[in-house]
Design an enzyme around this catalytic site. Structure first.
Site, PDB file in Angstrom:
ATOM      1  N   LYS A   1       2.131  -3.883   6.527  1.00  0.00           N
ATOM      2  CA  LYS A   1       2.572  -3.813   5.120  1.00  0.00           C
ATOM      3  C   LYS A   1       4.087  -3.584   5.060  1.00  0.00           C
ATOM      4  CE  LYS A   1      -1.422  -4.590   3.329  1.00  0.00           C
ATOM      5  NZ  LYS A   1      -1.702  -5.923   2.794  1.00  0.00           N
TER       6      LYS A   1
ATOM      7  N   TYR B   1      -2.011  -1.613  10.917  1.00  0.00           N
ATOM      8  CA  TYR B   1      -2.236  -2.074   9.544  1.00  0.00           C
ATOM      9  C   TYR B   1      -1.065  -1.661   8.652  1.00  0.00           C
ATOM     10  CZ  TYR B   1      -3.892  -2.044   4.719  1.00  0.00           C
ATOM     11  OH  TYR B   1      -3.984  -2.215   3.352  1.00  0.00           O
TER      12      TYR B   1
ATOM     13  N   SER C   1       0.839  -1.209   0.000  1.00  0.00           N
ATOM     14  CA  SER C   1       0.000   0.000   0.000  1.00  0.00           C
ATOM     15  C   SER C   1       0.864   1.245   0.000  1.00  0.00           C
ATOM     16  CB  SER C   1      -0.867  -0.028   1.264  1.00  0.00           C
ATOM     17  OG  SER C   1      -1.454   1.221   1.487  1.00  0.00           O
TER      18      SER C   1
END
Ligand code: NAD
Ligand code: UD1
Length: 347
Positions: free
Chosen positions: A155, A151, A126
């Site tokens: 990544k 989150y 992302s």
């Protein structure tokens, strides 16, 4: 026919990618635990491609089940790994869920790649890894900033796990850093199905226009941008899906960048965006213009944690992958609206 495992293949981006893989002649096997998707998606995929993909309900958090799956499917040529939890706010409230679901699943898959000599791996990363960028547009060499949520951290850590694994094994991996995926397949057979109240802009817009939500809140009009609202790079999900097929072909044809001055040529990252930044108010206006629907919205306070402006430098993906986003914001909003109307009519 190459056989590709698509984890999370019933989800939003995964389902669109499955269709593009099938269109390109790949045999697909999907695994998904249905935590954020439903079996109806299989029907939607099949209606488009006329080929039902193989599907197995599997929770990738269970290592023994993952091993068992690979023992029974020992002819997989490549993996596209979408399965993950993706709600930023929820990750702040329940970090362990995110570290478990987003990291353990990756580790188990990579262990199986090692055991079964699967060398081709594509990972959903992302643009969140860049945080608030120092300069725009953002290139892949821009520094990865400290993550602002568990989150986002998953990544970043996942990219590190992949890089380290590629450096000591035969694994070749590509991490695709998505900017803001929006829209749906033009057939309206598949699209985004947010659980509960949508956190992302476009599903909130379409649900407001459909009367499911009363009013869209535009988070801030006092940012240092032209109209005061935040800027993002919104990319049509079908363009994004097509990039996965191209990245896979790069891995399968062993075109990874072995000349790169990196210790680790078998791990590559690419930005996937349009290269254009659009403000929240531009998206709202574009939606109204494209669909003819009047949107009930109001400007409210800034949302904590939002970055001001983010859009991709897409030169690397354009040049190295030979991929370019082709669809417009209008295409994406039109398809998102068509999908919303279909969902509201009970499919
Ligand atoms: P999604 O939630 O629609 O799809 C993910 C799928 O994975 C779902 O079908 C879910 O049921 C499944 N899944 C989750 N945990 C699983 C597990 N343990 N075992 C098996 N299946 C599991 O999400 P999406 O928007 O399609 O995102 C796909 C990937 O792209 C994710 O890794 C996400 O973090 C990443 N990503 C998404 C966006 C975005 O805006 N949608 C942006 C950047 C990156
Ligand atoms: C968010 C996540 C990002 C994740 C992405 C896709 C954060 C900080 N980032 O990106 O990590 O990869 O979702 O899941 O959470 N907006 C409104 N009103 C709304 C909703 C959004 O004005 O009701 C604005 C936001 O302030 C932002 C823009 O619309 O400026 C896009 O928001 P959103 O769709 O949530 O995506 P991001 O915040 O860019």
């Amino acid at each position: 026919m190459k056989k590709i495992l698509v984890t999370g293949g019933l989800g939003y981006i995964g389902s669109h990618t499955v269709v593009e893989l099938q269109n390109s002649g790949y045999q697909v096997i999907i695994v998904d635990n249905l935590s954020n998707s439903s079996l109806d998606v299989l029907e939607g995929i099949t209606n488009i491609s006329k080929t039902p993909p193989a599907f197995e309900r599997l929770d990738l958090r269970f290592k023994a089940d993952v091993s068992d799956f690979f023992k029974r499917n020992n002819d997989i040529d490549g993996i596209i790994h979408f399965a993950a939890s993706k709600a930023v706010g929820e990750s702040v409230e329940n970090p362990l869920l995110y570290y478990e679901n987003n990291l353990n699943t990756l580790i188990y898959l990579l262990q199986e790649c090692n055991t079964h000599e699967i060398e081709n791996f594509i990972f959903s990363s992302s643009c969140t890894v860049y945080g608030e960028p120092d300069s725009l547009p953002i290139t892949e060499v821009a520094p990865v900033k400290p993550a602002t949520s568990p989150y986002g951290n998953t990544k970043q850590i996942s990219e590190e796990i992949l890089k380290d694994t590629c450096s000591i094994s035969a694994l070749k991996a590509i991490a695709l850093r998505y900017f803001n995926p929006i829209g749906a397949h033009e057939s309206a057979e598949i699209g985004e199905l947010p659980a509960g109240i949508p956190q992302n802009l476009v599903p909130f817009i379409t649900q407001t226009a459909a009367g499911v939500r009363e009013q869209l809140s535009v988070f801030g009009d006092d940012y240092p941008t032209e109209d005061g609202s935040c800027i993002r790079d919104y990319i049509h999900v079908v363009d994004l899906a097509k990039a996965h097929v191209i990245a896979l072909e790069r891995l399968l044809s062993e075109k990874n960048d072995t000349s790169a001055p990196l210790s680790n040529p078998n791990f590559e990252v690419f930005n996937l965006g349009t290269g254009r930044g659009s403000s929240v108010l531009e998206v709202v206006n574009s939606f109204e213009k494209t669909t003819g629907e009047k949107l009930n919205y109001k400007i409210v306070d800034r949302r904590p944690g939002d970055v001001i402006s983010v859009y991709a430098d897409t030169k690397k993906a354009n040049k190295v992958l030979g991929w370019k986003a082709e669809k417009t914001m209008e295409d994406a909003l039109k398809s998102a609206w068509k999908w919303e109307l279909k969902v509201r009519s009970g499919r």
